[in-house]
Structures are given as structure tokens and as C-alpha cells.
Design a protein around this motif. Structure first.
Motif, mmCIF file in Angstrom:
data_model
loop_
_atom_site.group_PDB
_atom_site.id
_atom_site.type_symbol
_atom_site.label_atom_id
_atom_site.label_comp_id
_atom_site.label_asym_id
_atom_site.label_seq_id
_atom_site.Cartn_x
_atom_site.Cartn_y
_atom_site.Cartn_z
ATOM 1 N N THR C 27 18.880 69.078 49.125
ATOM 2 C CA THR C 27 18.891 67.743 49.025
ATOM 3 C C THR C 27 17.948 66.855 48.552
ATOM 4 O O THR C 27 16.564 67.153 49.092
ATOM 5 N N THR C 28 17.703 65.926 47.804
ATOM 6 C CA THR C 28 16.674 64.983 47.891
ATOM 7 C C THR C 28 17.044 63.907 47.418
ATOM 8 O O THR C 28 18.389 63.323 47.358
ATOM 9 N N HIS C 29 16.309 62.518 48.315
ATOM 10 C CA HIS C 29 16.433 61.098 48.655
ATOM 11 C C HIS C 29 15.644 60.415 47.885
ATOM 12 O O HIS C 29 14.773 61.056 47.202
ATOM 13 N N ASP C 381 19.626 56.843 47.138
ATOM 14 C CA ASP C 381 20.313 57.664 45.857
ATOM 15 C C ASP C 381 20.028 58.836 47.247
ATOM 16 O O ASP C 381 19.192 58.974 47.707
ATOM 17 N N VAL C 382 21.289 60.067 46.589
ATOM 18 C CA VAL C 382 21.215 61.346 46.973
ATOM 19 C C VAL C 382 21.901 62.087 46.375
ATOM 20 O O VAL C 382 22.742 61.787 45.565
ATOM 21 N N VAL C 383 20.479 62.946 45.951
ATOM 22 C CA VAL C 383 21.306 64.483 44.667
ATOM 23 C C VAL C 383 21.146 65.489 45.688
ATOM 24 O O VAL C 383 20.087 65.820 46.775
ATOM 25 N N ALA C 384 22.903 66.132 45.164
ATOM 26 C CA ALA C 384 22.556 67.263 46.375
ATOM 27 C C ALA C 384 22.924 68.426 45.478
ATOM 28 O O ALA C 384 23.767 68.561 44.836
ATOM 29 N N PHE C 385 22.820 69.811 46.148
ATOM 30 C CA PHE C 385 23.541 71.469 45.022
ATOM 31 C C PHE C 385 23.686 71.585 46.726
ATOM 32 O O PHE C 385 23.053 71.790 47.971
#
Lengths: 391, 391, 391
Positions: C27-29, C381-385
């Protein structure tokens, strides 16, 4: 059968099996009446018994090309996730693995604790294990009968919580080649490179302290070589070379490792370690080498232990010389040499008993000294017994 | 089938099966408005629900003569390793077991929590369990149809870490003989002796406090009898005698135990406990006794619960009287007597439901007294319900 | 096969199978340079990798009418017991379940993390999960092809220890009805009501703090909405309404939730949350709805991923709008809206990969504000894999 009993679907596209591992240890130290160099506090090894490793592993295959492994260790009544991963065999020569797994560095790190010839890994592991053991990541591997090339990128190791900063990360890549790889004849060459960056706080977000050290046994709490916490730890690079050979019942394996550490506000550091180990199977079996992994697997006895048939399994003698130097610039982590001797009894494919002895000598400038004096903490002996069951 | 489903190799030399255990408890205390004798702080039992035991066990056999067990408990969201061992059946009458296992003492300790007739073990366990539960060690057992002799030496119990001194250790030996052991007829005699030494710091290196005490339930945090930490604890010796009998649907079991503690700088201590328990199977089944282990196993209902056939499983009434005395010299651990009554419903070989009631009376000189006064903490009642599933 | 391989007795009255689950996250914020409103301390999300869920489950059936589940999670190297229960199917339409299990509330809570279309549950879970997740209790369920009614009473959640007072408790009841429930056509209506009382100390005896909050990801330690600990917490009531529909490849699901909290010495509190989510299977499959549970199960691809056959599994787009308001009386928990977008790849019945993005906006009056200023912590924002394997 030696990997546990397998339940399989009819066409073999789906399988499942359960693995397990018990390492029951008993260890004794001698010449361990020591004190701390810094403040004179007593420092003695804890000797006794412990369940060094207790693991369950659920493994399987699904949809033909996919497989998984969920393995956890409960030793010491705490949870430690080991291989927790999903693998995709894109082609017979290309495998992609996602999850918690070992960094792709160092032959000795890659080899299983079930398979190595000694109770504990070598002094080289003072450089490798603290920062290049298992972590969440993606490995890509391509391999043949007698070579392998595996590389991966990783986040941090499993941790119960973060510590207020984004995780660091790293990569590892290892190549192996066995120009000779026939039954009982082997020449193995290998090299690996690893890198790990700390997080923005110059710390490891899994809560571990950035340092290099070596504990005499897992429960001893005795570190003859220990850098202590390295302030301003930014990045560690690990380089390694491997050489192994086998001729029938005789085998040899050696590794050179070097760790380069960059610090925020301090000179760079360079530490070295190496080991050379020799194996001699008294009962004549050759060890097993897997060319597509570039590593040794556990010896299988020709005749399993069976009193009714007067069969006694396989017996192995192993000798290891290793050395580590954790001295550089302002870091006084000490240096030591060590000799280890193991007599290992393989009763069958699932059970072996290890009798190990080691002596640390030429211990210099480390954190511990002789009790009541200023002499170096030299000639610390460890006698170790292990009963090992592996499925 | 009642021990989980077994996967087996064709010749039967390799088997594997998975066991499990759920003990889901709900407990309520009455007359528990208490305070500490020492400082008047309130002390009330915690009543409520808990997963008392949640276990998985991987068991199996390999190479015909070897077997293993890896069992862990996760109750309370923490790990507690139980039987983690490898066994070798040298002959049909000789078994050697290496790993984490129970001390060979006391019939009640040896019996499984799945099999005993009460929600909690007797007050005798205030003497046995604190120092003679499971530990790393080697047991050797020889046995016949109606007798057993087992002895072992042990290091310390599983611990997450040492505490700066070498571990202590101990031994246990237990002998049982059943001069009558036929279907539904039993006379059992047993005796056991255990010894455990603390480490050089007069403490237990698994981090436990050296003391004897009894908690009313696993979650209550209420100890009517408690020696507190025993300073200078050097060594504890446990002696026990067992007597059991069965006549059809009726059974009886009794044990006497004595603990002798040597202290560094204090007089020796002697504590006593005993219990007598009676079982009456309302539905007529006899309990199961295993002569080669010298212990009772779980009752199996003649007819499994099945509404469609109007079958109601087995029902059992059990009564227990027990007493412990933890008073000696300067140690004021208190004494108590207790009566326990259980109604147990065995739905089938895997499932039983326990309804338990107990009253502690003649509670004297212990760490707790009635709230707001100086009266003894007498007549504390516990009502307990358990749903138990075992594979 | 997609639920793990099953070992079964000949007549099928006894079965056993092993399940497992791996959720490997990265995860990246963005826009997370924040500080605490209260004291200006920096507050940044922890981004990185983690094993979000690692579970083993032993499941089976015995004596035809009984079944069990023992499931534990080891993510973060700690133990968390999940479903640990025994079930009795009294009739085809009546099931009684004893053990650790979910409260019978909220469609989204009841749905498995394996099956939902997003990396994390909605903002509604700020109201549900803190007090209405799993607990020890008894559920009774009656159901038909297209309806279900389940209710239960519960003690507290699994805890390592009590805290000096008797446990609190609660109940939950949920009813669902699907007037339309045919292949690819669905109309689902549901309602649920839950209640939980704190213990006599106005706290939860499992050691949790009585509060409502939402963490952006499991490891971020970032809470844009958080009531903080609610003093005098006596009782929380949760009311919920559900609506769902499906038309071929399109599905919709929405829930309204309201939490009413009674306090000892403070005015009552009322908080609200809701979500609306839309699913669109790009490859045309309809989702699976189970009428007797009133919930969606994981999508199964029509053609499993197989490069050799040029099959690419199933692909799904999902959009969710959710909102939570934790502002009432003196409690300044903040409010936020959020939009989440997921692209999910189902390779086969056991494996899926999630790509998720979410933005929290209209974040107001919460515990965090923009760094170095007084502006609201908006547009995080959150990008999650996630790589997910489920057996």
C-alpha cells in the motif's frame, strides 16, 4: 512420502500436503564466565533446552500451474511466519513467487535448517540474516538442470506494527552454475548481491535494531561479536561468492561475504565474514545437490535405521572453519574465528540427530571480556544436541 | 474416525492425521465480593466467556517404528506449545519419547482435559501443574496390558527467552498397576515421584514465578489459595499415590500429593493436597481405562445423539471432594476444601457438554477475605458450562 | 476443490478439509503529510508491504449433523482466532452454532474478506467492527432458499486476560429476504440490530478501547475519523438496513448504519455511516449470491487463467461511495466521504489480484489536519495492491 502424505485430485492438478518440523535442542556452554567490556556487568550464556523450531506448513498446488506454501514457526511460544507465498510456474523454466520469502542471497541462507550439516549457521550469517532473511516481496526465477538465476524486490519483514514512517525495502539477486553436476560429482559456483534501505527514520520498520551480530545459540543471549545499534543506518549492501564441490562421500562448501553500510552522518562501514565447511559421510552416501536451486538438500540414508535388520542409517562428520570481522571506523563489534565439528546421524528421511561442538577463538575487541580481568573472551565452547524431525 | 480422519500409506508404515480441540467456556462466580487480606484492595473473579482451549495437532507415523505429535494451543490469542515430540517404539513394550511433553507424574496430570469428568482439575493441581506440567525432555516407558512404568528427565518448560542463567531441570517417574482390568471392572494402583530444581538465580528460567496456587477458573484471576512468590526457591519434590476402581457404570479415583520445597535461606516447606472423585454413568456405559497408560480416557456413548432415532447419547454424574493446604512455616498460602458436581452430556465420540458447579468452603488463612470485614473468603461458588469438541 | 481437498469417510458422515488464506498487500499513501489537530505532532501513514491475512482453517463434519471450524490468523506474527465453532444442523432449516463467531449484523460484516470487491471494508465498518466483529456466543439460524434469520447472544471477544470485572455481552439479529433470486437476477433486502454492553468498569474486558474509528489501511496507523476513547461508555446499539441487486454482470449493494451509544454521565451519542457500491464484471460473469446466508460470495471466472489456452480469467470493476459521521455532542470524531475504485483480476477459484484506489474527501473536524497549517486533512489517497490466495 518423506515430504508428508499428499492428498491429490484425480488428474493431479490439485494437491495438498502438510509438512512439519521439530528441532528439539539441548545446549551447554563452557568458558562462558564473561562480563561486558563497557560496564563490567556479568554476561553468561543461557544453557539448557528449547524447542528451537516447531513448524507446520500447508503446501499445495492448484490449477496445475500454481502452488502455495503457508508455513509458520511456534518455537518459544511465539509466532514467526516463514514461507507464506503463492508461486506461478509460467513455464518449466520460469517461476514467479509472491509473498513472504527469503531474500535471494547466499547459498547458506537459501539452504534449509533441516538440510545444513551444523546446529547453527556460520559466522557469515552475522552479515546475512539480520537484514536479508525473509521479507514480503516478489521473486522471479529462471533455471535449468545445473544453473539458476533468481532475483527479487522486497518490502520489510513481517512486523506486528509500523513505527510511524514508510517501510524501507531492498532487492536480492543470486546466480548459480554447476559445470559438474552428476551423481556424486559436483562443482558449484555462485554469486549474489543484496541491498536493503532503512526507512526515513534510519531504522527498520519491523521494529528490529539495525545492527550485525552473532548469537552462540538461539537461546544463549551471548554475543561475542556485536556492532550494537548503528546510528544513522541508511543502507546495507551484501556481496557474496560461493564455491562448492562434491566427490562421492566427500563434500566442501565455502562462502565469502562482505557488507557495506552507508550511514547518515558517519563514514561508510565495511565488514567481512567467510566460512569453509567439509562433509564426510562415514556410511558412504553422497549428499544431494539440486542444480535448479543451487543448494544442498538433506542427506538420505541408503538403509534406514531398523534394529530388526541391523541397519543403522547414515552417519556424517562435518567440519567448519568460519570467521567474522565487525570492526570498522568507530564501530567496535569485535572479530572472532571459530571451529565447529558435527557428528550427524540420519535415521531415515524424516529423522536425524546432531551432535555439535564449536569453539570460538581469536575473539578480539568484542563487547565481552573474561570475568574479573581485561583478557579477551577467548575459547568459548558450545556443545549442542538436536533431535530433528522433518516432514 | 473419532481421532480425526487418517491418511495412510499403502503398507501402513506412514500415516498422518489432524486433530483439533475446542473448549468453549462460560463461567459465573457467586459470593466473590472479596478483598485482599494484605491491603484491602477489592478482588473479584472475572466471569464471562472464553475459548479455554483451541488446539490443532498434527500426528503421524513414519518408518513403522517412529511417530510424532505437533500440538499447539491458541486460546486467548496466544501460542502455547503442547505435545511436540518424536517417539520411537523400540519394541512393543518400550517407547522412547523426545520433545516437549508432560512430566511423568500424577494420574490427573497425565489424563487429558478432554477426558476428565470436571471442567477444571482438582486442587491437587495446585501442587502439580505449576512445576510438573510439560517440559522439554526424554521419557522412557515400558508397559504391558495392565501396567506401566515411565520415567524422564527434563529441562525447563518452553520459554520465549532465558533470563541470564542456565536452565534448571528435573525428573519424573510414575508406576501404575491394575491387578483387575477387565471390561467394566478395574482396580488401579499408582505412585509417582517428581523433582525440579530452580536455576542458579533461584528462579525458573521460563519466566514463571516459583509458587503454588489455584485459580478458580482459567480466566477468573481469583486465587483463594496462593503461596505468593517463594523466595530462595531451590528445589521442589512431588510425591503422589493413586487409587482408582471401576464397577460397571460406577467409578472412583483418588490421589494424595505432597510437595516438599527446599529453600536457600529458609526452612523447608511441605504442602499437601488430595482429591476423591466418583463417577456414575446414568446411561449405563462403563468408562474407558487404558492399562498401558494407567489412565482413564473419554467415555464413549453407546448410542450417539440422534433426534431422528430418539437417541440421546450418554449422561454422566460426577462428584469430587478435594482439599489443599498451602500453609507452612512463614508461607501463608491458605487452605481450602471444595466440592464439585458435574453433569456431563456425551453426544458422540467427538462432542460433549459439561455443566459444572463447585463450592470452595473451609477457606482459611488465604490471601483473600470477605469484603469490608475480616471474615474468611468462604463459600465461593462457580457455575461453569463447556461445549467441548475433540478430534 | 476450490475449498481445499476433502478427506471423507465412506458414507460421508465424517469429512475433514484444510483451508488457508494469504492476503499479501502493498500500500502507498499520497497527501498524507498531516499533523494532529490537538498538539501539532506529525502524523503520517505507514506505507509498505504486509501479510494482511495469513490463515489456516481445519473444517469438517462428524456424525452427519455436526460440523466444526477452527480458524486462526497469524498476520503480523500474532495470533488472532477467527471462526472457532461447532455447528449442529438440527434440521435442514435450523442451525445452532456455538463458539467464536461473527455477530449477526450487517451484510458487509458477514461477507468474507475473500469475497468483497475492495481491499478494505467501507466506512460503515467504523461503526460495526469495533464492537460487532467476532465474539464467543451462540447463534441460532433458520433459513430457506432466499431468506435467512439469524440471531445470537455473545460474551466478549477473545482476550488474553480479563481486567478485574465480569465481561460485558451483547446480541445481534439479522434478517434477509430476496424476493428475486434467480441466476444473475437478484433483489436483496436486509435489516439487522445489534447491542453490546460494556462491563461494570465502562470498558471492554477484552482490553480494547471503547471507541469508533477507521484506519485507512490495516498497517497505516492513520485515522482520519476517530472518536478517541469514549468515557463512561455503557452500551452501543447498532441498527442497519441493506439493499442489494444484481442484473447479469452488474451488481449494486448499499447499507445504512446508525450507532447509538449510552454513556454514564454524558449525553447519548448517535453516529451514522453508509455506503453504496457498484460492481461490473468486464468478462461477463454474474456474481454469486447465497440466499440462505443473505450475502455475496466470491466471483468464479468462467475460464480460468491459462496462457496456453489464451484464457485470462475474470475481470471486475467496482466503485464505492461511502461516508461516516463521528460528530455528536462533545465527541469530535470527524466526518469524511470517500470514493474507492477497484480493478480485480480473478485468475481462478483460488487466486485473485486486487488493484485498489481510494480518496478520502470532505474530511472535516477530525483528529488530523494538514501539516503546518489549519486546513482540513483532505484528499488523502491510498493505492493498494493485493495478491489473494484462498482455499
Amino acid at each position: 512420502v518423506n515430504k508428508g502424505l499428499v492428498v491429490s485430485s484425480e488428474n493431479g492438478d490439485f494437491t495438498m500436503n502438510l509438512g512439519g518440523r521439530i528441532h528439539a535442542d539441548s545446549t551447554t556452554h563452557m568458558n562462558d564466565d564473561l562480563q561486558k567490556r563497557s560496564n563490567g556487568d556479568p554476561a553468561q550464556a543461557v544453557s539448557g533446552t528449547e524447542l528451537r523450531r516447531v513448524r507446520l506448513a500447508l503446501r499445495g498446488k492448484f490449477n496445475r500451474d500454481f502452488s502455495y506454501n503457508i508455513e509458520a514457526d511456534w518455537g518459544g511460544n511465539s509466532v514467526s511466519l516463514k514461507d507464506v507465498l503463492v508461486a506461478y510456474d509460467a513455464t518449466p523454466n520460469l517461476e514467479i513467487t509472491v509473498g513472504n520469502q527469503k531474500h535471494s542471497v547466499s547459498m547458506e541462507v537459501e539452504e534449509s535448517s533441516n538440510d545444513i550439516m551444523f546446529n547453527e549457521r556460520s559466522l557469515l550469517s552475522a552479515l546475512t540474516l539480520p537484514h536479508f532473511d525473509r521479507a514480503m516481496g516478489i521473486n522471479v526465477k529462471t533455471m535449468g538442470q545445473n544453473w539458476s538465476l533468481k532475483g527479487g524486490v522486497y518490502g520489510d519483514a513481517v512486523s506486528a506494527s509500523g513505527n510511524g514512517a514508510d517501510e524501507g525495502g531492498g532487492f536480492g539477486v543470486r546466480a548459480t552454475f554447476a559445470p559438474i553436476n552428476e551423481s556424486g560429482q559436483l562443482l558449484h559456483l555462485g554469486a549474489s548481491l543484496g541491498l536493503r534501505k532503512a526507512n526515513d527514520n534510519n531504522s527498520l520498520s519491523n521494529g528490529k535494531t539495525p545492527r550485525l551480530r552473532y548469537e552462540t545459540t538461539n537461546m544463549s543471549d551471548l554475543y561475542l561479536s556485536d556492532t550494537g545499534s548503528i546510528a544513522g543506518f541508511e543502507e546495507i549492501q551484501l556481496s557474496g561468492l560461493e564455491l562448492a564441490a562434491m566427490h562421492g562421500r566427500f563434500s566442501a562448501q565455502a562462502e565469502l561475504g562482505q557488507a557495506d553500510i552507508q550511514r547518515d552522518g558517519g563514514s561508510d562501514l565495511r565488514f567481512n565474514a567467510h566460512y569453509l565447511q567439509l562433509g564426510w559421510t562415514l556410511t558412504g552416501e553422497a549428499r544431494n545437490y539440486k542444480g535448479s536451486d543451487g543448494e544442498f538438500k538433506m542427506l538420505k540414508p541408503r538403509n534406514n535405521f531398523d534394529l530388526s535388520q541391523n541397519h543403522w542409517g547414515a552417519w556424517e562428520l562435518a567440519l567448519r572453519l568460519d570467521e567474522v570481522d565487525l570492526e570498522d571506523a568507530d564501530i567496535q563489534g569485535g572479530s572472532q574465528q571459530r571451529v565447529s565439528l558435527n557428528l550427524n546421524w540420519y535415521l531415515n528421511a524424516n529423522l536425524r540427530i546432531l551432535f555439535g561442538y564449536s569453539r570460538a577463538y581469536e575473539v578480539e575487541s568484542g563487547p565481552l571480556i573474561q570475568n574479573g580481568g581485561s583478557e579477551e573472551a577467548d575459547n568459548v565452547d558450545v556443545v549442542a544436541f538436536r533431535a530433528q524431525m522433518a516432514l
